[in-house]
Motif scaffolding. Structure first.
Motif, mmCIF file in Angstrom:
data_model
loop_
_atom_site.group_PDB
_atom_site.id
_atom_site.type_symbol
_atom_site.label_atom_id
_atom_site.label_comp_id
_atom_site.label_asym_id
_atom_site.label_seq_id
_atom_site.Cartn_x
_atom_site.Cartn_y
_atom_site.Cartn_z
ATOM 1 N N PRO A 115 -14.491 13.059 15.747
ATOM 2 C CA PRO A 115 -13.060 12.847 15.487
ATOM 3 C C PRO A 115 -12.685 11.374 15.641
ATOM 4 N N GLY A 116 -11.613 10.986 14.983
ATOM 5 C CA GLY A 116 -11.176 9.595 15.071
ATOM 6 C C GLY A 116 -10.077 9.300 14.074
ATOM 7 N N TRP A 117 -9.808 8.009 13.879
ATOM 8 C CA TRP A 117 -8.680 7.623 13.035
ATOM 9 C C TRP A 117 -9.151 7.262 11.628
ATOM 10 N N THR A 118 -8.212 7.327 10.677
ATOM 11 C CA THR A 118 -8.500 7.108 9.261
ATOM 12 C C THR A 118 -7.636 5.979 8.723
ATOM 13 N N LEU A 119 -8.264 5.070 7.983
ATOM 14 C CA LEU A 119 -7.555 3.994 7.285
ATOM 15 C C LEU A 119 -7.484 4.350 5.809
ATOM 16 N N ILE A 120 -6.267 4.488 5.284
ATOM 17 C CA ILE A 120 -6.056 4.825 3.883
ATOM 18 C C ILE A 120 -5.517 3.586 3.176
ATOM 19 N N ILE A 121 -6.335 2.979 2.325
ATOM 20 C CA ILE A 121 -5.923 1.793 1.571
ATOM 21 C C ILE A 121 -5.419 2.282 0.221
ATOM 22 N N THR A 122 -4.106 2.296 0.051
ATOM 23 C CA THR A 122 -3.504 2.900 -1.127
ATOM 24 C C THR A 122 -2.960 1.840 -2.069
ATOM 25 N N ALA A 123 -3.399 1.905 -3.308
ATOM 26 C CA ALA A 123 -2.895 1.010 -4.348
ATOM 27 C C ALA A 123 -2.084 1.789 -5.376
ATOM 28 N N GLU A 124 -1.796 3.050 -5.088
ATOM 29 C CA GLU A 124 -1.089 3.914 -6.044
ATOM 30 C C GLU A 124 0.213 4.442 -5.472
ATOM 31 N N ASP A 125 0.169 5.023 -4.280
ATOM 32 C CA ASP A 125 1.368 5.577 -3.644
ATOM 33 C C ASP A 125 1.844 4.642 -2.534
ATOM 34 N N GLN A 126 3.134 4.387 -2.501
ATOM 35 C CA GLN A 126 3.680 3.521 -1.462
ATOM 36 C C GLN A 126 3.606 4.202 -0.097
ATOM 37 N N ARG A 127 3.609 3.393 0.935
ATOM 38 C CA ARG A 127 3.461 3.894 2.303
ATOM 39 C C ARG A 127 4.525 4.940 2.634
ATOM 40 N N GLU A 128 5.744 4.727 2.190
ATOM 41 C CA GLU A 128 6.828 5.657 2.517
ATOM 42 C C GLU A 128 6.536 7.054 1.979
ATOM 43 N N ARG A 129 6.014 7.138 0.740
ATOM 44 C CA ARG A 129 5.697 8.443 0.158
ATOM 45 C C ARG A 129 4.610 9.148 0.988
ATOM 46 N N LEU A 130 3.586 8.392 1.392
ATOM 47 C CA LEU A 130 2.490 8.996 2.158
ATOM 48 C C LEU A 130 2.954 9.446 3.536
ATOM 49 N N VAL A 131 3.803 8.657 4.167
ATOM 50 C CA VAL A 131 4.324 9.027 5.491
ATOM 51 C C VAL A 131 5.166 10.298 5.386
ATOM 52 N N ALA A 132 5.941 10.421 4.304
ATOM 53 C CA ALA A 132 6.758 11.622 4.120
ATOM 54 C C ALA A 132 5.875 12.860 3.940
ATOM 55 N N ARG A 133 4.816 12.736 3.147
ATOM 56 C CA ARG A 133 3.896 13.867 2.981
ATOM 57 C C ARG A 133 3.206 14.196 4.301
ATOM 58 N N LEU A 134 2.849 13.167 5.035
ATOM 59 C CA LEU A 134 2.208 13.360 6.331
ATOM 60 C C LEU A 134 3.108 14.171 7.255
ATOM 61 N N ARG A 135 4.399 13.846 7.254
ATOM 62 C CA ARG A 135 5.356 14.579 8.094
ATOM 63 C C ARG A 135 5.410 16.046 7.719
ATOM 64 N N GLU A 136 5.455 16.342 6.413
ATOM 65 C CA GLU A 136 5.546 17.731 5.970
ATOM 66 C C GLU A 136 4.288 18.517 6.332
ATOM 67 N N ILE A 137 3.132 17.884 6.188
ATOM 68 C CA ILE A 137 1.879 18.569 6.556
ATOM 69 C C ILE A 137 1.853 18.835 8.057
ATOM 70 N N MET A 138 2.271 17.851 8.855
ATOM 71 C CA MET A 138 2.306 18.028 10.310
ATOM 72 C C MET A 138 3.210 19.192 10.690
ATOM 73 N N ASN A 139 4.368 19.302 10.029
ATOM 74 C CA ASN A 139 5.295 20.392 10.334
ATOM 75 C C ASN A 139 4.696 21.750 9.988
ATOM 76 N N SER A 140 3.897 21.809 8.929
ATOM 77 C CA SER A 140 3.303 23.088 8.524
ATOM 78 C C SER A 140 2.125 23.487 9.404
ATOM 79 N N MET A 141 1.556 22.531 10.159
ATOM 80 C CA MET A 141 0.375 22.815 10.978
ATOM 81 C C MET A 141 0.718 23.234 12.395
ATOM 82 N N ASP A 142 1.979 23.218 12.751
ATOM 83 C CA ASP A 142 2.398 23.641 14.091
ATOM 84 C C ASP A 142 1.651 22.863 15.178
#
Length: 491
Positions: A133-160
Motif C-alpha cells: 500500500p502507498g500513495w499515488t501520483l496522477i500526472i493529468t494532462a486531460e482532466d483538470q485537478r478540480e474535476r479529479l478531486v470531485a470524482r475522488l470525493r464521490e468515490i470516497m462517499n460511496s466506499m463508506d
C-alpha cells in the motif's frame, strides 16, 4: 589590394595573414546570424522544440560500457536475485511499466482513481490483495485537478470510509495538473527522439518519499508525435523505465484504443491505438471495454445489468510476473460504486465436455417435442454455440454412440430425407411394430381371461411347453441311447 588599403593595414600593424583571419571570422559570424534567422528544415524543428520546452532540458548523456570483470555475477547477487519486481497488487500491478487501454468515455480515469483509493487504505483491488500500500501520483494532462478531486470525493462517499481513511486518501491520491502545459517525457531533436529531464526531475523530487504508483493520463500528451509511432512509444517506455529504476514503483500509462478495436471490443494486448512497441515494452497490459446485453460474451452469475448500472470488462492479456490466462474481471458501476465479478475459468477439456452435454441435451429436448433434425439443421439450432463447435460435437457424439441416425417414420417422409438424429434413450422410448402391447389384448384372449379369473396370476406349468416336437424327440432319443450305453458298461 590598392594603396590606401595597404596603408591602413600597415598603420594598424596587421599583416596580410591577420587580415585574412579577421575576414574569415566576420564571414562566419554573418553565416551564423543568417542560420539563426533562417535555419534549415531539420534544425528548425529542433530549435522550436527547445524553445517550447523552456527550462525543461534533455537527457542525452550515457555511461561508458562496463568491463567483463565489472559485469561478473557474485554469489551474493545470484542468491538474492528475485524473479519478479516489487508486487504492488497481486496478479495486477508490479514495480515496472504498465498500460491500461480503453475507448474514450469508458471511465478509465475514474476507475484508476478508485484503484488508487484502495491502494492508499490497503483494501483489495477488484478482489486482488494489495501487497504494497502507498500513495499515488496522477500526472493529468486531460482532466483538470478540480474535476479529479470531485470524482475522488464521490468515490470516497460511496466506499463508506472512516474519518481516518478519508484523511489517508486525501494525502495519498494526489493529482498533478499539467493540462495546457508543454510537458513531455521525450522531444524530437535532429530527427531523433531524446528523453527530457522530466523523468529525472520526478525521481529527484520524490526520492525520499516515493509513490507506489505513478500514472500518466493520457499517454499521447507526453510523447512527441504519432508520425513515428513505434519510435515514439518505445521512447516513452524508456523514460518510464528510468522512473521505475529510480523509485521502484509502478509507472502506468493510460492509452486509448483504436476506432476499429473499440467497435469490435477486442481484449488482446495490441488493442491500444498506434503501434506494437507500447504493448511489447510494457510488462503489464490491461484492456477495458464496455459490455452490452447483445454482446457474445456473457457476464458471470450475479453481474446483471440494469438501467442505472454499466458493465465493463477488464482483461489482463499480458502480465509478465503472474500465471498466464488470467480470468477477465467484470466491473459493474452504479454511479461511483464499483463491484467486481470474476469469470469462472474451466479447462479446454471441461469446456469441450460441457459442449457435448449441451448438444446432447438439446437434441433430446427437440426429439421430445417432435422436431426431427439432421446434421445441418442441428448445427444452426443450438443456442449460444458456434456452428463449428456444434459440428465438432455432433461428430464426437456419433462416434461414441451418444447420438444416432435412425429412419424417419413412414408417415413423416415428405421429402428425399429419410433419416433424423436422436439419442439412444429417446429412440428406445418409441414403441416398435412387433412389440407386445398388453393394452391390445381383447376379451376373447384366453390368457387374458384366465389371468382375470385368478387375480392376474398364472400358475406354473407342470411340463415345459414344447415349441418344436421334432427337436424334442431327437433330444430324448439321444439321452436314452447315452443311458443305455452307460448301463452296459457297468455290467
Amino acid at each position: 589590394m590598392n594603396a590606401p588599403a595597404t596603408e591602413r593595414i600597415n598603420a594598424a600593424g596587421l599583416s596580410r595573414a591577420d587580415l585574412k583571419k579577421l575576414m574569415r571570422q566576420a564571414l562566419d559570424e554573418e553565416e551564423r546570424q543568417l542560420e539563426r534567422q533562417f535555419p534549415p528544415a531539420g534544425e528548425k524543428s529542433s530549435r522550436l522544440a527547445e524553445e517550447q520546452m523552456g527550462d525543461q532540458g534533455t537527457q542525452t548523456e550515457h555511461s561508458a560500457p562496463p568491463t567483463r570483470h565489472m559485469l561478473s555475477i557474485s554469489e551474493e547477487e545470484l542468491a538474492s536475485a528475485s524473479l519478479t519486481p516489487t508486487c504492488v497488487v497481486e496478479e495486477y500491478l508490479y514495480a515496472d511499466v504498465a498500460t491500461l487501454s480503453a475507448p474514450g468515455g469508458t471511465g478509465k480515469t475514474t476507475l484508476v482513481l478508485y484503484e488508487a483509493i484502495c491502494l492508499s487504505v490497503d483494501r483489495p483491488v477488484h478482489g486482488m490483495r494489495v501487497k504494497k500500500p502507498g500513495w499515488t501520483l496522477i500526472i493529468t494532462a486531460e482532466d483538470q485537478r478540480e474535476r479529479l478531486v470531485a470524482r475522488l470525493r464521490e468515490i470516497m462517499n460511496s466506499m463508506d470510509l472512516t474519518a481516518d481513511e478519508r484523511k489517508v486518501v486525501m494525502q495519498s491520491v494526489l493529482p498533478w495538473d499539467v493540462t495546457g502545459e508543454q510537458l513531455s517525457l521525450i522531444v524530437a531533436m535532429d530527427g531523433n527522439l531524446v528523453l527530457t529531464t522530466l523523468a529525472d526531475d520526478i525521481i529527484k523530487t520524490h526520492q525520499q518519499d516515493p509513490p507506489v504508483l505513478i500514472i500518466f493520463d493520457p499517454l499521447i500528451s507526453f510523447g512527441v508525435s504519432e508520425t513515428m509511432v513505434n519510435d515514439n512509444e518505445q521512447a516513452i517506455v524508456k523514460a518510464c523505465r528510468r522512473i521505475v529504476k529510480g523509485l521502484d514503483c509502478c509507472v502506468r500509462l493510460i492509452a486509448h484504443t483504436g476506432k476499429a478495436n473499440a467497435r469490435e471490443k477486442t481484449l488482446d494486448q495490441y488493442s491500444s491505438r498506434g503501434g506494437s512497441a507500447l504493448s511489447d515494452g510494457s510488462r503489464m497490459v490491461s484492456v477495458l471495454q464496455t459490455w452490452s446485453a447483445g454482446d457474445e460474451m456473457k457476464p458471470p452469475a450475479g453481474c446483471t445489468p440494469d438501467g442505472e448500472a454499466s458493465i465493463t470488462i477488464l482483461a489482463r492479456p499480458k502480465l509478465s510476473y503472474a500465471k498466464p490466462n488470467l480470468p477477465n474481471l467484470w466491473i459493474r458501476r452504479t454511479g461511483y460504486t464499483f463491484e467486481t465479478f470474476t469469470d469462472i475459468q474451466i479447462s479446454k477439456e471441461e469446456r469441450d465436455e460441457a459442449i457435448l452435454d449441451q448438444v446432447e441435451r438439446f437434441l433430446a429436448s427437440e426429439v421430445q417435442q417432435g422436431h426431427r433434425h439432421n446434421k445441418t439443421s442441428l448445427e444452426t439450432s443450438v443456442p449460444n454455440l458456434k456452428r463449428s463447435e456444434v459440428r465438432m460435437a455432433i461428430a464426437v457424439l456419433m462416434a461414441h454412440g451418444r447420438i444416432i441416425e435412425v429412419d424417419l417414420p413412414a408417415e413423416e417422409i415428405r421429402t428425399r430425407r429419410k433419416t433424423y438424429l436422436t439419442t439412444p434413450a429417446e429412440f428406445s422410448r418409441i414403441p416398435k411394430d412387433d412389440e407386445f402391447d398388453p393394452a391390445k389384448e381383447t376379451a376373447g384372449n384366453n390368457a387374458a381371461a384366465y389371468r382375470e379369473n385368478i387375480g392376474g396370476s398364472i400358475s406354473p406349468p407342470i411340463f415345459p411347453p414344447v415349441s418344436n416336437a421334432a427337436a424334442m424327440s431327437r433330444q430324448d432319443s439321444a439321452e436314452l441311447a447315452e443311458l443305455t450305453d452307460s448301463r452296459e458298461k457297468s455290467c
